[in-house]
Design an enzyme around this catalytic site. Structure first.
Site, PDB file in Angstrom:
ATOM      1  N   LEU A  16       0.718  -1.008  -0.011  1.00 23.30           N
ATOM      2  CA  LEU A  16      -0.122  -0.204  -0.080  1.00 23.30           C
ATOM      3  C   LEU A  16       0.908   1.196   0.027  1.00 23.30           C
ATOM      4  CD1 LEU A  16      -2.735  -1.162   2.398  1.00 23.30           C
ATOM      5  CD2 LEU A  16      -2.920  -0.681   0.253  1.00 23.30           C
ATOM      6  N   THR A  62      11.174  -1.927   6.364  1.00 23.25           N
ATOM      7  CA  THR A  62      10.053  -2.640   7.036  1.00 23.25           C
ATOM      8  C   THR A  62      10.410  -3.976   7.762  1.00 23.25           C
ATOM      9  OG1 THR A  62       7.657  -3.028   6.840  1.00 23.25           O
ATOM     10  CG2 THR A  62       8.885  -3.619   5.012  1.00 23.25           C
ATOM     11  N   LYS A  66      13.713  -3.272  10.741  1.00 17.86           N
ATOM     12  CA  LYS A  66      13.500  -2.075  11.349  1.00 17.86           C
ATOM     13  C   LYS A  66      14.403  -1.767  12.406  1.00 17.86           C
ATOM     14  CE  LYS A  66       8.632  -0.762  10.532  1.00 17.86           C
ATOM     15  NZ  LYS A  66       7.292  -0.489  11.100  1.00 17.86           N
ATOM     16  N   ASN A  87      12.119   3.373  10.294  1.00 16.92           N
ATOM     17  CA  ASN A  87      11.271   2.961   8.945  1.00 16.92           C
ATOM     18  C   ASN A  87      11.487   3.893   7.792  1.00 16.92           C
ATOM     19  OD1 ASN A  87       9.759   5.028   9.671  1.00 16.92           O
ATOM     20  ND2 ASN A  87       7.845   4.526   9.386  1.00 16.92           N
ATOM     21  N   ASP A 102       6.623   6.164  12.238  1.00 13.96           N
ATOM     22  CA  ASP A 102       5.678   5.385  13.022  1.00 13.96           C
ATOM     23  C   ASP A 102       4.968   6.377  14.098  1.00 13.96           C
ATOM     24  OD1 ASP A 102       5.363   3.338  10.973  1.00 13.96           O
ATOM     25  OD2 ASP A 102       6.483   2.189  12.282  1.00 13.96           O
ATOM     26  N   ALA A 128       4.909  -6.230  21.489  1.00  9.91           N
ATOM     27  CA  ALA A 128       6.048  -5.691  21.936  1.00  9.91           C
ATOM     28  C   ALA A 128       7.068  -5.520  20.685  1.00  9.91           C
ATOM     29  CB  ALA A 128       6.638  -6.370  23.170  1.00  9.91           C
ATOM     30  N   GLY A 129       6.642  -5.554  19.362  1.00  6.52           N
ATOM     31  CA  GLY A 129       7.386  -5.452  18.413  1.00  6.52           C
ATOM     32  C   GLY A 129       7.763  -4.135  18.195  1.00  6.52           C
ATOM     33  N   TYR A 224      -4.284  -2.600   8.897  1.00  8.33           N
ATOM     34  CA  TYR A 224      -5.203  -1.725   8.438  1.00  8.33           C
ATOM     35  C   TYR A 224      -6.311  -2.675   7.715  1.00  8.33           C
ATOM     36  CZ  TYR A 224      -6.296   1.430   4.326  1.00  8.33           C
ATOM     37  OH  TYR A 224      -6.794   2.088   3.559  1.00  8.33           O
TER      38      TYR A 224
HETATM   39  P1  NAP Z   1       6.862  -7.544  14.951  1.00  7.57           P
HETATM   40  O1  NAP Z   1       7.969  -6.584  15.264  1.00  7.57           O
HETATM   41  O2  NAP Z   1       7.088  -8.465  13.939  1.00  7.57           O
HETATM   42  O3  NAP Z   1       6.078  -7.867  16.124  1.00  7.57           O
HETATM   43  C1  NAP Z   1       4.983  -8.715  15.848  1.00  7.57           C
HETATM   44  C2  NAP Z   1       4.047  -8.605  17.293  1.00  7.57           C
HETATM   45  O4  NAP Z   1       2.957  -9.540  17.217  1.00  7.57           O
HETATM   46  C3  NAP Z   1       5.038  -9.153  18.494  1.00  7.57           C
HETATM   47  O5  NAP Z   1       4.399  -8.614  19.593  1.00  7.57           O
HETATM   48  C4  NAP Z   1       4.349 -10.799  18.665  1.00  7.57           C
HETATM   49  O6  NAP Z   1       4.537 -11.461  19.698  1.00  7.57           O
HETATM   50  C5  NAP Z   1       3.014 -10.702  18.315  1.00  7.57           C
HETATM   51  N1  NAP Z   1       2.570 -11.796  17.702  1.00  7.57           N
HETATM   52  C6  NAP Z   1       2.552 -12.260  16.260  1.00  7.57           C
HETATM   53  N2  NAP Z   1       2.052 -13.143  16.165  1.00  7.57           N
HETATM   54  C7  NAP Z   1       1.562 -13.664  17.423  1.00  7.57           C
HETATM   55  C8  NAP Z   1       0.522 -14.636  18.003  1.00  7.57           C
HETATM   56  N3  NAP Z   1       0.167 -15.820  17.014  1.00  7.57           N
HETATM   57  N4  NAP Z   1       0.099 -14.753  19.197  1.00  7.57           N
HETATM   58  C9  NAP Z   1       0.361 -13.575  19.997  1.00  7.57           C
HETATM   59  N5  NAP Z   1       1.271 -12.787  19.453  1.00  7.57           N
HETATM   60  C10 NAP Z   1       1.685 -12.658  18.082  1.00  7.57           C
HETATM   61  O7  NAP Z   1       5.867  -6.448  13.898  1.00  7.57           O
HETATM   62  P2  NAP Z   1       5.548  -4.791  14.041  1.00  7.57           P
HETATM   63  O8  NAP Z   1       6.240  -4.011  13.043  1.00  7.57           O
HETATM   64  O9  NAP Z   1       5.424  -4.465  15.601  1.00  7.57           O
HETATM   65  O10 NAP Z   1       3.915  -4.725  13.516  1.00  7.57           O
HETATM   66  C11 NAP Z   1       2.862  -5.440  14.300  1.00  7.57           C
HETATM   67  C12 NAP Z   1       1.594  -5.211  13.917  1.00  7.57           C
HETATM   68  O11 NAP Z   1       1.553  -3.886  13.556  1.00  7.57           O
HETATM   69  C13 NAP Z   1       1.542  -5.665  12.303  1.00  7.57           C
HETATM   70  O12 NAP Z   1       0.217  -6.119  12.066  1.00  7.57           O
HETATM   71  C14 NAP Z   1       1.806  -4.203  11.419  1.00  7.57           C
HETATM   72  O13 NAP Z   1       1.152  -4.450  10.101  1.00  7.57           O
HETATM   73  C15 NAP Z   1       1.169  -3.340  12.229  1.00  7.57           C
HETATM   74  N6  NAP Z   1       1.622  -2.050  11.868  1.00  7.57           N
HETATM   75  C16 NAP Z   1       1.119  -0.999  11.382  1.00  7.57           C
HETATM   76  C17 NAP Z   1       1.370   0.119  11.029  1.00  7.57           C
HETATM   77  C18 NAP Z   1       0.662   1.024  10.142  1.00  7.57           C
HETATM   78  O14 NAP Z   1       1.250   2.058   9.649  1.00  7.57           O
HETATM   79  N7  NAP Z   1      -0.548   0.927  10.437  1.00  7.57           N
HETATM   80  C19 NAP Z   1       2.810   0.468  11.483  1.00  7.57           C
HETATM   81  C20 NAP Z   1       3.739  -0.427  12.147  1.00  7.57           C
HETATM   82  C21 NAP Z   1       2.807  -1.744  12.143  1.00  7.57           C
HETATM   83  P3  NAP Z   1       5.899 -12.153  20.115  1.00  7.57           P
HETATM   84  O15 NAP Z   1       6.987 -10.873  20.516  1.00  7.57           O
HETATM   85  O16 NAP Z   1       5.689 -12.798  21.309  1.00  7.57           O
HETATM   86  O17 NAP Z   1       6.488 -13.107  18.943  1.00  7.57           O
END
Ligand code: NAP
Length: 305
Positions: A16, A62, A66, A87, A102, A128-129, A224
């Protein structure tokens, strides 16, 4: 010379961000292209080095790069430094500067969610990512007094809290184990719930059961899409918002950093809506749930290696 901006991730596919940024360049007559680069972690340093070439304006970075890209740039802007993740990359001559847009993206999303109500002071964050780090940093800056982070792997939540120990010294920032009863009891004391996990991205799952959502909650899902969490929350009477505003505003902030021009928000918003209508679900920071369709040949390494 046509300038280039790239999105570096692994995998990256129909993004997107690509639709939104290219529409903005075209609208303002900026001779630039937004390309998708699928780069496995092993080839990240090489990709970043390539950005030093004259034709590049900068990049978006991304999942999963990151955090690991931080030591590869020459300088960090304040927010990227504070969060420990970036980012967006801009150029100062051949030097690379890391930013984290972000955070302004989240601030706009939160402001819109809260609307004319008084900004609450307590929040629950799921995840916590990298996304959660930007959220927590934004909540600290917004003056929240208590923020509780729940994460599947508690140690990651604890590291997040440790990372912010100095900037959150004046408030109560804590990580708690992911137990439904503990989440329920925290939600009863809070007004703001943010889902920063990727649960609900590629499937119709929800991180928490509908029964523990009270009608006073304001629920922001960074994903989203109209996730199950958001549908459950709306049915319970909560105020809800998805990740659209965060995506739009982080993209707009990146655009301005690269070009020095105000972002054409309406054009970017329309491009997002149009791309979404075509079925593109991958947003900045989102792995693609279905089959990835890379723009370039992908090195044959396992995803996330
Ligand atoms: P990330 O660093 O990979 O972190 C993923 C997070 O999701 C971790 O806390 C992980 O937990 C948890 N998780 C994943 N699968 C899980 C499951 N099956 N059960 C429980 N916890 C689970 O990713 P991120 O960059 O933080 O992104 C996280 C989300 O935010 C994504 O959906 C992303 O698209 C969204 N986001 C959106 C925007 C926007 O502009 N709208 C910007 C940034 C991020 P663990 O640590 O325990 O694995």
């Amino acid at each position: 010379m046509t300038k280039r901006v790239v999105l570096i991730g692994h995998p990256v596919a129909h993004s997107l961000s690509g639709a939104m940024q290219q529409a903005a360049f075209d609208h303002l007559g900026i001779d630039a292209t937004y390309e998708l680069w699928d780069r496995a972690p092993m080839t990240l340093a090489e990709a970043i080095a390539e950005l030093r070439g004259e034709d590049f304006l900068g990049a978006n970075v991304t999942i999963p790069h990151k955090e690991r890209v931080v030591p590869l740039v020459d300088k960090l802007a304040e927010e990227a430094h504070a969060i420990g993740a970036l980012n967006t990359i801009t150029k100062e001559g051949k030097k690379l500067v890391g930013h984290n847009t972000d955070v302004p993206g989240f601030k706009d999303a939160l402001d819109r969610l809260v609307g004319r109500q008084k900004m609450p002071r307590h929040a629950v964050v799921l995840g916590a990512g990298g996304g959660a780090r930007a959220v927590v940093h934004g909540l600290i800056r917004e003056g929240f007094q208590r923020v509780v982070v729940f994460n599947r792997h508690l140690h990651r939540g604890e590291s997040l809290v440790k990372h912010f120990s100095r900037s959150a010294a004046h408030m109560d920032l804590r990580a708690m184990p992911w137990h439904e009863s503990i989440i329920e009891s925290e939600l009863a004391k809070t007004k703001v719930l943010v889902n920063a996990t990727s649960i609900g991205l590629g499937s119709d799952e929800t991180p928490i059961p509908a029964e523990i959502l009270g009608p006073d909650l304001m629920v922001l899902d960074l994903i989203y899409a109209n996730t199950r969490l958001l549908r459950d929350a709306a049915a319970a009477g909560c105020t809800t918002a998805d990740g659209e505003m965060m995506l739009l505003h982080q993209g707009a902030a990146s655009f301005t950093l690269w070009t020095g021009q105000p972002a054409p928000m309406d054009v970017m918003h329309a491009a997002l809506t149009e791309a979404r209508a075509r079925g593109i679900t991958s947003a900045e920071g989102e792995p693609v749930p279905s089959e990835p369709v890379p723009s370039e040949p992908v090195p044959s390494e396992p995803a996330g290696a």
